[in-house]
Design a protein around this motif. Sequence first.
Motif, PDB file in Angstrom:
ATOM      1  N   ASP A   1       0.825  -0.899  -0.156  1.00 55.69           N
ATOM      2  CA  ASP A   1      -0.137   0.372  -0.251  1.00 55.69           C
ATOM      3  C   ASP A   1       0.848   1.391   0.153  1.00 55.69           C
ATOM      4  O   ASP A   1       1.803   1.503   0.708  1.00 55.69           O
TER       5      ASP A   1
ATOM      6  N   THR B   1      -7.942   8.277  -3.181  1.00 53.23           N
ATOM      7  CA  THR B   1      -8.730   9.688  -2.275  1.00 53.23           C
ATOM      8  C   THR B   1      -7.209  10.888  -1.151  1.00 53.23           C
ATOM      9  O   THR B   1      -8.290  11.526  -1.403  1.00 53.23           O
ATOM     10  N   LYS B   2      -6.786  10.220  -1.099  1.00 55.54           N
ATOM     11  CA  LYS B   2      -5.864  10.888  -0.090  1.00 55.54           C
ATOM     12  C   LYS B   2      -4.157  11.757  -1.520  1.00 55.54           C
ATOM     13  O   LYS B   2      -5.523  12.510  -2.152  1.00 55.54           O
TER      14      LYS B   2
HETATM   15  C1  PLP Z   1      -7.348   6.296   3.793  1.00 57.72           C
HETATM   16  C2  PLP Z   1      -6.384   4.325   3.316  1.00 57.72           C
HETATM   17  C3  PLP Z   1      -7.021   3.622   2.894  1.00 57.72           C
HETATM   18  C4  PLP Z   1      -8.265   2.882   2.615  1.00 57.72           C
HETATM   19  O1  PLP Z   1      -8.777   4.470   1.424  1.00 57.72           O
HETATM   20  P1  PLP Z   1     -10.042   4.359   1.114  1.00 57.72           P
HETATM   21  O2  PLP Z   1     -10.204   5.564  -0.028  1.00 57.72           O
HETATM   22  O3  PLP Z   1     -10.507   5.413   2.535  1.00 57.72           O
HETATM   23  O4  PLP Z   1     -11.661   3.742   1.357  1.00 57.72           O
HETATM   24  C5  PLP Z   1      -6.292   2.484   2.432  1.00 57.72           C
HETATM   25  N1  PLP Z   1      -4.665   3.062   3.085  1.00 57.72           N
HETATM   26  C6  PLP Z   1      -4.418   3.771   3.532  1.00 57.72           C
HETATM   27  C7  PLP Z   1      -2.856   3.738   4.125  1.00 57.72           C
HETATM   28  C8  PLP Z   1      -4.823   4.701   3.595  1.00 57.72           C
HETATM   29  O5  PLP Z   1      -4.428   6.216   4.290  1.00 57.72           O
END
Ligand code: PLP
Length: 425
Positions: free
Chosen positions: A179, A203-204
């Motif tokens: 990830d 999303t981030k």
């Molecule tokens: C937010 C996040 C997720 C989950 O992602 P969503 O887009 O909120 O479903 C997974 N891994 C990390 C490191 C995150 O910060």
Amino acid sequence: MRRETMCIQAGYEPKNGESRMIPIIQSTTFKYDTSEDMGKLFDLQAEGYFYTRLQNPTNDMVAAKIAALEGGTAAMLTSSGQAASFFSVFNIAGAGDHIVASATIYGGTFNLFNVTMKRMGIDFTFVDPDCSDEELEAAFRPNTKAVFGETIANPALVVFDIERFAEAAHAHGVPLIIDNTFATPINCRPFEWGADIVIHSTTKYMDGHDTAVGGCIVDSGKFDWRAHADKYPGLTTPDESYHGITYVDQFGLEGAYITKATAQLMRDFGAIQAPQNAFYLNLGLESLAVRMERHCFNAQKVAEYLQKSDAVEWVNYPGLPDNRYYERAKKYMPDGTCGVISFGVKGGRAAAETFMKHLKIGMIATHVADAHTCVLHPASSTHRQLTDEELAAGGVSPDLIRLSVGIEHVDDIIEDLEQALAAVK
Ligand SMILES: *Cc1c(COP(=O)(O)O)cnc(C)c1O
């Protein structure tokens, strides 16, 4: 192309007279002249689109940009980061299988694995990312199908030793899934260190503007499913639900994993990203390189400020020379890590809440890793479903404040922190 250029140019090349921006193909459906033409698509004999639950051209252009940034061979967008984490594992594991995962992964991923996927019959062993070689070795079982870790753990900020875990995974004939949400491919490309599959919560930082929830899975194309065919029959034997296609034979190592995830998991679960959101994501990607540079610059200054403040108990940022992960971060992310810092305010839980209430620029939000500076107290919000032991194993103390440093002027961010810390004393 260098990464800065790929952010702008990769994934879509308009032909003469075509729109410069990626077109939003806002259509569920695609038209064909004959049933035979469409039949070929359904049998994966021809390339093309038929239904947006499985694939959409806008998504594929944006996914291709992320694949280029990561140095992968194939990628797909998902509706969220959670969907990406789920698909990345479920694509190669099912009931009766086992996964080794880092104990410090994001709380949402931990819950997905430890509760929901366990209910599906997949077992997980969570290991301390800094465990001994013996402990790591002992985590593997004959039915282990993958290893899963996070480049920079959210919110513990543990920097994962990708190379070490890749070697261990490969010694057991399984891929390493990373990830890479917090580092982004601007700061770290896990494939260069032996990882096989990368996932993102787009999303981030990738979206970067609080606009669209989304995820992405990228395949390096390097893992040899054929060499471990007994472990991965889903990729190496005929798929009866797709007219007997064998994914590795028809799509090669570079395409098999993502094609299978599209053909089976998107078909059956339908967690596709809306093309409109893919368009927003692409806008974010165009400025990702410049934003990451600014996030890292600001976070470094803020971490140094917090470290000097006598209202602050401790500061955790891998860019600080006395940080436990400073050297490892320099190795994997020489240009900087991310904009996220964690720290504890003197006075514990109550002081943390007072501090947060007084912030004027820093907003309280469950969100993290985007243009706006934001703060969160995980123990009372995102991580409240975890026990104290699980919190500790995940590297989260009860007084931990997660500060996501945005791209505002750093002096404004520091002044805001200064006045909120003054309110605590
Ligand atoms: C937010 C996040 C997720 C989950 O992602 P969503 O887009 O909120 O479903 C997974 N891994 C990390 C490191 C995150 O910060």
